[in-house]
Design an enzyme around this catalytic site. Structure first.
Site, mmCIF file in Angstrom:
data_model
loop_
_atom_site.group_PDB
_atom_site.id
_atom_site.type_symbol
_atom_site.label_atom_id
_atom_site.label_comp_id
_atom_site.label_asym_id
_atom_site.label_seq_id
_atom_site.Cartn_x
_atom_site.Cartn_y
_atom_site.Cartn_z
ATOM 1 C CD GLU A 176 -9.225 9.633 -39.674
ATOM 2 O OE1 GLU A 176 -9.981 8.896 -39.017
ATOM 3 O OE2 GLU A 176 -9.657 10.395 -40.563
ATOM 4 C CD GLU A 289 -10.520 10.863 -35.303
ATOM 5 O OE1 GLU A 289 -11.490 10.575 -36.051
ATOM 6 O OE2 GLU A 289 -9.640 11.670 -35.628
#
Length: 360
Positions: A176, A289
Site C-alpha cells: 500500500e 486485499e
C-alpha cells in the site's frame, strides 16, 4: 493559396501536436511491462500472514460441519482458492514474517499446488499508507545505499525461495505505497523521484531472480481513481516499472472515514477504477486485499458481507474487460475479538462471508 494557408498551418499544428502527444504517451508507458496474455486465469486467494502464529497458539480450524481441517487445505478445497499471499519484513522482532517464516509457508503452499504472492513491506514491521518506517539497519543510509539495501533484501529473500525450488507467481514492491515507501527518503510528495527509484530497484531485483514473475505496485482505496493517477504517473515519470497494479478494497474502512458513503457505491467505483487503470496503463489489475465485517451477534452483517464479496468477485471477472485477474481476502482465518474483517467465527470455522468465493 493565401486563403488556405492559415487552414493548412492549423492542420499541420494539429498533426504535429497529435504525434507529440502520442509519443509522450508512449514514452510514459514504455516502463509498463504489458501483462496481456500473461494471466488467463482468474485467481481467488487469501493473505494468511497470521496463520503460523495462530497455529503456534493451538488454534484448530474447522469446516462448517464442525470437522477439523488444516486451514490452507480448507481454503483450497472448500472455497476454490488457488493462491496464498504472504508478507515479509526485513528484521522483525521474534522472527514473525521474516524470510524463514515465508519459506516455511511457501513450502506448504507449493505442496498443495497453490500459487504464491510475496508482499515485501520493506520495514521491520507494518508498512501502509499511514506509515512506511525505514528498517533499523538502513536508517543512516543515503538514497543510493538504501536502493542497494532494498535490492539486496529482495534478492536475498527470493533467492532463498529459488534455492528451495519455489517460484512466486507475483511479487509486490511495497505494501500500500499510496504515499510512497521508506519515509522520508521515498515519500511520494517530498521525494517523488526517489520513490520511483525504490520501485525500479525492487522491480529489477525481482526480475534478476525470477524473470517471469509478475511485479505488482500495490495501493489502497481502490475506489479512488485520483490516487492511482497520481501515484502511477509519478512512478512512470521518474523511471519506475511495474507489470500489474494491486488494489485494496475495504468498503468497511471507507465508510468509517466517510459515513456518507455506501458499500455498493464503493464497489461500483472500484470496478470502474479497475477498468480505468487497466486501459490507461495497459496492464492487468488485481484486488490483492479485501475484507468484510464479522459480528456474531448480528448474523445479517455476515450475510451482507457474503453478498458484497460475491458481487466483487463476479464483477471483477465480468465487468473489467478481462483485466482484473483475481481477488484476495486479507486474513480470512482471523477469529473475532481482534481484527474485525476476518471471515471465520469464534469456533475457527468459516462464516457465511466465505460463501462469496463459491457463489460467483
Amino acid at each position: 493559396m493565401k486563403r488556405f494557408l492559415p487552414l493548412l498551418c492549423c492542420l499541420l499544428f494539429l498533426v504535429i501536436s497529435g504525434r507529440a502527444q502520442t509519443t509522450q504517451t508512449q514514452d510514459v508507458l514504455h516502463n509498463v511491462h504489458v501483462t496481456k496474455n500473461v494471466m488467463k486465469d482468474f485467481v481467488k486467494g487469501a493473505d494468511v500472514g497470521f496463520l503460523q502464529g495462530q497455529e503456534r497458539r493451538g488454534i484448530v480450524f474447522h469446516d462448517r460441519n464442525g470437522q477439523e481441517r488444516e486451514c490452507l487445505e480448507l481454503l483450497k478445497n472448500d472455497y476454490q482458492m488457488s493462491a496464498i499471499r504472504m508478507r515479509v519484513w526485513v528484521n522483525p522482532r521474534g522472527g514473525d514474517c521474516d524470510k524463514f517464516a515465508l519459506l516455511a509457508m511457501a513450502k506448504r503452499v507449493k505442496a498443495l499446488g497453490m500459487d504464491l504472492m510475496v508482499d515485501f513491506h520493506y520495514s521491520d514491521s507494518w508498512a501502509d499508507p499511514g506509515k512506511q518506517p525505514i528498517p533499523k539497519a538502513w536508517l543512516d543510509h543515503s538514497f543510493e545505499e538504501m536502493k542497494k539495501d532494498l535490492r539486496n533484501h529482495t534478492v536475498e529473500v527470493l533467492s532463498l525461495l529459488k534455492e528451495n525450488n519455489i517460484a512466486p507467481r507475483w511479487v509486490q514492491i511495497g505494501n500500500e505505497t499510496t504515499n510512497g515507501l521508506l519515509w522520508p527518503m521515498g515519500h511520494i510528495e517530498s521525494e517523488p523521484q526517489q520513490y520511483a527509484g525504490f520501485i525500479r530497484a525492487g522491480y529489477d531485483a525481482v526480475k534478476e531472480v525470477f524473470p517471469e514473475t509478475i511485479v505488482i505496485v500495490h495501493l489502497d482505496r481502490g475506489h479512488q481513481q485520483s490516487i492511482y493517477d497520481h501515484n502511477l504517473d509519478t512512478i512512470l515519470k521518474y523511471g519506475g516499472k511495474f507489470d500489474m497494479v494491486g488494489m485494496s478494497l475495504y468498503p468497511y474502512w471507507a465508510m468509517e472515514d466517510h459515513p456518507e458513503l455506501k458499500a455498493d457505491d464503493i464497489i461500483t467505483d472500484c470496478i470502474a477504477n479497475i477498468r480505468y487503470v487497466s486501459e490507461k496503463y495497459q496492464c492487468d489489475v488485481m484486488i490483492v486485499e479485501t475484507g468484510y465485517e464479522v459480528d456474531e451477534r448480528h448474523p445479517e452483517k455476515m450475510e451482507d458481507g457474503r453478498r458484497q464479496l460475491t458481487r466483487v468477485i463476479r464483477e471483477a471477472r465480468s465487468k473489467t474487460n478481462g483485466h482484473c485477474r483475481g481477488v484476495f481476502y486479507w486474513e480470512p482465518q482471523c477469529l473475532p475479538g481482534g481484527y474485525k474483517l476476518g471471515a471465520f467465527d469464534s469456533k475457527a470455522a468459516p462464516t457465511a462471508i466465505m460463501e462469496g468465493f463459491i457463489e460467483d
